[in-house]
Design a protein around this motif. Structure first.
Motif, PDB file in Angstrom:
ATOM      1  N   UNK A 152      26.029  98.315  56.011  1.00 29.28           N
ATOM      2  CA  UNK A 152      27.634  98.506  56.419  1.00 29.28           C
ATOM      3  C   UNK A 152      28.335  97.343  55.933  1.00 29.28           C
ATOM      4  N   UNK A 153      29.461  97.584  55.123  1.00 27.67           N
ATOM      5  CA  UNK A 153      30.159  96.397  54.688  1.00 27.67           C
ATOM      6  C   UNK A 153      30.755  95.586  55.938  1.00 27.67           C
ATOM      7  N   UNK A 154      30.737  94.229  55.651  1.00 29.68           N
ATOM      8  CA  UNK A 154      31.419  93.213  56.425  1.00 29.68           C
ATOM      9  C   UNK A 154      32.787  92.785  55.978  1.00 29.68           C
ATOM     10  N   UNK A 155      33.696  93.034  57.151  1.00 31.55           N
ATOM     11  CA  UNK A 155      35.279  92.787  56.592  1.00 31.55           C
ATOM     12  C   UNK A 155      35.308  91.450  57.069  1.00 31.55           C
ATOM     13  N   UNK A 156      35.824  90.593  56.037  1.00 25.83           N
ATOM     14  CA  UNK A 156      35.837  89.055  55.894  1.00 25.83           C
ATOM     15  C   UNK A 156      36.851  88.668  56.999  1.00 25.83           C
ATOM     16  N   UNK A 157      36.682  87.522  57.621  1.00 25.22           N
ATOM     17  CA  UNK A 157      37.474  86.809  58.510  1.00 25.22           C
ATOM     18  C   UNK A 157      38.895  86.508  57.930  1.00 25.22           C
ATOM     19  N   UNK A 158      38.981  86.610  56.713  1.00 23.35           N
ATOM     20  CA  UNK A 158      40.449  86.259  55.824  1.00 23.35           C
ATOM     21  C   UNK A 158      41.292  87.414  56.056  1.00 23.35           C
ATOM     22  N   UNK A 159      40.892  88.705  56.278  1.00 24.60           N
ATOM     23  CA  UNK A 159      41.800  89.633  56.722  1.00 24.60           C
ATOM     24  C   UNK A 159      42.471  89.353  58.079  1.00 24.60           C
ATOM     25  N   UNK A 160      42.082  88.560  58.866  1.00 25.04           N
ATOM     26  CA  UNK A 160      42.622  88.268  60.101  1.00 25.04           C
ATOM     27  C   UNK A 160      42.486  89.534  61.213  1.00 25.04           C
ATOM     28  N   UNK A 161      41.567  90.442  61.064  1.00 26.85           N
ATOM     29  CA  UNK A 161      41.804  91.741  61.908  1.00 26.85           C
ATOM     30  C   UNK A 161      42.598  92.672  61.606  1.00 26.85           C
ATOM     31  N   UNK A 162      43.170  92.452  60.320  1.00 25.44           N
ATOM     32  CA  UNK A 162      44.296  93.472  60.028  1.00 25.44           C
ATOM     33  C   UNK A 162      43.817  94.763  59.239  1.00 25.44           C
ATOM     34  N   UNK A 163      42.491  94.885  58.995  1.00 29.07           N
ATOM     35  CA  UNK A 163      41.908  95.902  58.294  1.00 29.07           C
ATOM     36  C   UNK A 163      40.819  96.548  59.392  1.00 29.07           C
ATOM     37  N   UNK A 164      40.967  97.772  59.401  1.00 27.79           N
ATOM     38  CA  UNK A 164      40.163  98.743  60.170  1.00 27.79           C
ATOM     39  C   UNK A 164      38.784  99.286  59.333  1.00 27.79           C
ATOM     40  N   UNK A 165      39.042  99.446  58.150  1.00 25.70           N
ATOM     41  CA  UNK A 165      37.665  99.960  57.449  1.00 25.70           C
ATOM     42  C   UNK A 165      37.983  99.780  56.038  1.00 25.70           C
ATOM     43  N   UNK A 166      36.894  99.650  55.168  1.00 30.47           N
ATOM     44  CA  UNK A 166      37.066  99.745  53.566  1.00 30.47           C
ATOM     45  C   UNK A 166      36.397 100.984  53.303  1.00 30.47           C
ATOM     46  N   UNK A 167      36.975 101.851  52.561  1.00 26.59           N
ATOM     47  CA  UNK A 167      36.424 103.222  52.226  1.00 26.59           C
ATOM     48  C   UNK A 167      36.421 103.041  50.478  1.00 26.59           C
ATOM     49  N   UNK A 168      35.301 103.732  49.969  1.00 23.53           N
ATOM     50  CA  UNK A 168      35.352 103.938  48.506  1.00 23.53           C
ATOM     51  C   UNK A 168      34.005 102.886  47.929  1.00 23.53           C
ATOM     52  N   UNK A 169      33.205 102.397  48.873  1.00 23.17           N
ATOM     53  CA  UNK A 169      32.023 101.560  48.496  1.00 23.17           C
ATOM     54  C   UNK A 169      30.974 102.855  48.356  1.00 23.17           C
ATOM     55  N   UNK A 170      30.911 103.666  49.416  1.00 22.30           N
ATOM     56  CA  UNK A 170      30.180 104.880  49.559  1.00 22.30           C
ATOM     57  C   UNK A 170      30.657 106.036  48.724  1.00 22.30           C
ATOM     58  N   UNK A 171      30.325 106.558  47.604  1.00 18.40           N
ATOM     59  CA  UNK A 171      30.862 107.829  47.197  1.00 18.40           C
ATOM     60  C   UNK A 171      30.243 108.870  47.126  1.00 18.40           C
ATOM     61  N   UNK A 172      29.097 108.916  48.134  1.00 18.67           N
ATOM     62  CA  UNK A 172      27.911 109.954  47.986  1.00 18.67           C
ATOM     63  C   UNK A 172      28.874 111.116  48.620  1.00 18.67           C
ATOM     64  N   UNK A 173      28.535 112.411  48.452  1.00 11.18           N
ATOM     65  CA  UNK A 173      29.148 113.511  49.158  1.00 11.18           C
ATOM     66  C   UNK A 173      28.704 113.335  50.633  1.00 11.18           C
ATOM     67  N   UNK A 174      29.906 113.484  51.533  1.00  9.33           N
ATOM     68  CA  UNK A 174      29.870 113.084  52.963  1.00  9.33           C
ATOM     69  C   UNK A 174      29.931 114.341  53.704  1.00  9.33           C
ATOM     70  N   UNK A 175      30.517 115.348  53.179  1.00  7.03           N
ATOM     71  CA  UNK A 175      30.741 116.581  54.111  1.00  7.03           C
ATOM     72  C   UNK A 175      30.371 117.868  53.611  1.00  7.03           C
TER      73      UNK A 175
END
Length: 725
Positions: free
Chosen positions: A112-135
């Motif tokens: 799982x990706x780690x959201x850097x502290x520099x975002x200051x908690x402003x980001x919930x999730x980063x999408x686009x690193x895993x592009x495998x079919x998901x559904x």
């Protein structure tokens, strides 16, 4: 679950391009989660204000932009709820502390990706690193027709039922819209207004290679069966969690401007296999859709209490997004007609079973109460409808060269979404009402309580159960109990308000938005206002004509002078016609021959594209209204059979002609098979057209396995094509 076409192992090259969506944190996540229920009964303005009050603040967007830019990314689209950026795999690995492996649609992080502290908690999730079919879609290829579905669920069977409403579907595969044309013709339905919105560059015309086009055709044909007057809106997006979020977020933005009443989602992933960050982002987008006023239905899957993780593997789990409290989870039943009326049982047979069980991620919402409800976790399904493929409707598929049998909870979901739209419009208001869970659970007598059958694990019992939820709706009763929209004023930003109907655009002062389509009366040719700002004619499975100029978000204008123009959001004209009229108005249409034309009110043709490359289509089995009514479809061993009643059957294997039924006059056949095309004649070769004394009664047209098309009355051969193949 579709498998990636590309490698899933080996380090991803550092210069691989990545496109990321960073989902921003709402001001109050808990308040956003509560909005679907809290906004019930609000006006459109009140709903919009409530969503805006919990939206991420500008500081969050600025911080995200700064962090991404400092890491070498190019920010491509900062929006209210998310920030999109373009960079490389190496930059992503460095910023989010992950190792990427695989290439193409096989790329994914090893953790799982780690959201850097520099975002200051402003980001919930980063999408686009895993592009495998998901559904995976929940469709299985039986067959009740439109009148049957309306009767079974006490919904309107009117040919205009749902008029004024718009029902959206979310799809992870392209499809062939002419499949809907064929179904409309065969069932006597008028082809509806249908818009296609391509998300993240997805191709609405290309199947996913895993029969995803079957899912799209099933959804749209089911909607036409139960809500023939409703406008259909198809969102096609890449099969990934990023694609899911971007589609949901786009719909949330479009609910008000496009007048979306209901949304159906027939694709899902296992709840426990959906990363928590992705699920949080998706939940937020789903809550925004419902808070904006649309009701979301989602299929619970076709594997009972289990969820597929691969072509042959399953785990004990429920399906997401059906498990989301923002969504109405739809299970499956088997529908039968008896002398006493309609009966239903829980669906479980060799073809599949309705999904149901207990969520491990969500607490039981306050509205989920009543007989059969226990525990502290969200339970699903909420409701159920026909899903058994052995009893499902006829579905036309060009890839199968005819009708096949449709089913699965991905049939049940669009059926209920369409019937909700019908119920609301029957009350005189097509505006959506958002969350309906409270109304559903507070009125169990408005459902047919299913007490027989099971989903393979849980039995159907009195009250709520994990096989069928509350049961199937009786819309004549439930429709009166649904929430009421505070304001029934239709938005002025929709395609319909701009003059775009199913087959024409009328002149006016408003701009027709991108994604809008019109079609020829026979449904063979389509003109799209594409998301990239181009005007494109499609037909016979290919692009036939395209205007010049590009600009994302461009729209179409047809002035009262007859000037047709594609206009960028900035106001710049990308392409236009020059002819003018003083007649006071004009119409843009596509003829049955594929000619796109602007016609003045006095009948003069001001401009046309001269039907470029419009040649006969590939084989299809579609018949003109009246030739085959909505009835039962059975699938014998060697071919398909669409049955209307005694003496009316059409069997269709392989290449199939378009058959037009005669009414006591001259019979004719407009055949789209490349091997043969002729007018029906008597058995004497070269003779005059046959004039059967009994009209069409008792006549059976059958395509034999050897390729010979034979018309019989009883045991007498009236005519044969004498073809082979």
């Amino acid at each position: 679950m579709p498998a990636p076409a590309d490698a899933t192992v080996g380090a991803t090259p550092g210069d691989t391009a990545v496109d990321l969506t960073l989902v921003l944190r709402p001001v109050d996540p808990a308040a956003l989660t509560a909005l679907p229920g809290a906004t019930t009964g609000d006006t459109a303005d009140q709903r919009a204000d409530a969503v805006a009050a919990v939206a991420p603040v500008e500081d969050a967007r600025s911080r995200a932009r700064t962090v991404l830019t400092d890491a070498g990314f190019t920010v491509t689209d900062p929006d209210t709820w998310e920030v999109e950026a373009h960079g490389t795999a190496a930059q992503a690995e460095a910023l989010f502390g992950v190792d990427l492996v695989g290439t193409g649609d096989g790329m994914h992080p090893t953790a799982e990706p780690t959201l850097p502290q520099s975002f200051g908690g402003s980001v919930v999730a980063v999408l686009g690193l895993d592009v495998r079919p998901a559904l995976a879609h929940a469709a299985v290829p039986a067959g009740y027709g439109p009148a049957t579905l309306a009767s079974a669920y006490r919904s309107s069977g009117s040919a205009t039922a749902g008029a004024g409403a718009t029902v959206a579907t979310v799809q992870f595969s392209g499809w062939d819209r002419n499949d809907l044309s064929a179904y409309a013709a065969a069932t006597g339905r008028k082809l509806p207004a249908l818009d296609q919105i391509a998300v993240d560059g997805a191709d609405p015309h290309r199947g996913d290679g895993y029969q995803g086009e079957t899912e799209v055709a099933l959804d749209q044909q089911a909607l036409l069966a139960v809500a023939p007057g409703a406008r259909q809106r198809v969102y096609v997006t890449p099969n990934s969690f990023q694609g899911s979020y971007d589609a949901y977020s786009r719909i949330a933005d479009d609910v008000r401007t496009a007048g979306i009443t209901a949304v159906s989602i027939s694709w899902g992933s296992c709840e426990t296999q959906t990363p928590a960050g992705a699920r949080a982002a998706l939940d937020a987008a789903l809550s925004r859709i419902v808070a904006a006023g649309a009701t979301v239905f989602a299929a619970t899957g076709d594997d009972g209490a289990r969820c597929p993780t691969g072509p042959r593997t399953t785990i004990r789990d429920v399906s997401y997004p059906a498990s989301s409290p923002a969504v109405v989870a739809v299970g499956g039943t088997s529908l039968s007609k008896t002398k006493a009326g309609w009966t239903e049982s829980g669906w479980s047979n060799s073809l599949g079973a309705g999904g149901g069980g207990t969520s491990s991620a969500y607490a039981r919402p306050a509205w989920q109460t009543g007989t059969g409800i226990t525990g502290t976790k969200r339970m699903l399904p909420d409701v159920a409808a026909l899903a058994d493929p052995a009893k499902g409707p006829a579905v036309y598929m060009s890839t199968a060269h005819g009708f096949v049998l449709g089913g699965g909870t991905s049939l049940a979901s669009p059926v209920l979404a369409g019937q909700l739209a019908v119920a609301l419009t029957a009350r005189g208001c097509a505006v959506g009402v958002g969350d309906v869970h409270q109304a559903l659970y507070a009125n169990p007598t408005a459902f047919r309580d299913v007490v027989t059958g099971s989903n393979g694990t849980a039995p159907a019992t009195r009250g709520w159960d994990a096989a069928t939820g509350l049961g199937s709706p009786k819309w004549s009763a439930l429709g009166r109990l649904l929430p009421t929209a505070a304001d029934c004023t239709r938005p002025t930003t929709t395609a319909a308000a701009a003059g775009a109907g199913a087959t024409a655009v009328t002149s006016g002062t408003r701009t027709v938005p991108s994604g809008t389509s019109i079609h020829s009366p026979n449904g063979q040719y389509w003109l799209d206002v594409q998301a990239d700002g181009s005007l494109v004619e499609w037909g016979n499975g290919r692009r036939l004509w395209q205007s010049s100029g590009r600009a994302a978000g461009a729209g179409l204008r047809l002035g009262t002078t007859g000037r047709l123009a594609v206009v960028a959001p900035s106001g710049a004209v990308l392409w236009s016609t020059s002819a003018r009229t003083a007649s006071g108005g004009a119409r843009l249409t596509v003829t049955d021959a594929g000619d796109v034309r602007v016609t003045a009110r006095d009948g003069a043709v001001l401009w046309h594209n001269r039907a470029p490359r419009c040649r006969p289509a590939r084989p299809r089995g579609h018949a003109r209204p009246g030739s085959v009514a909505a009835g039962r479809l059975r699938r014998p061993t060697a071919h398909h059979a669409l049955r209307r009643g005694p003496g009316d059957r059409l069997r269709q294997p392989g290449a199939v002609p378009e058959v037009r039924r005669w009414r006591g006059g001259r019979p004719s056949c407009c055949c789209r098979a490349a091997t043969w095309c002729s007018r029906l004649r008597s058995a004497r070769r070269g003779g005059p057209p046959a004039r059967p004394s009994a009209g069409g009664a008792g006549m059976v047209l059958r395509m034999q396995s050897d390729g010979n098309l034979v018309l019989r009355k009883g045991t007498t051969v009236v005519w044969a094509s004498r073809t082979r193949g």
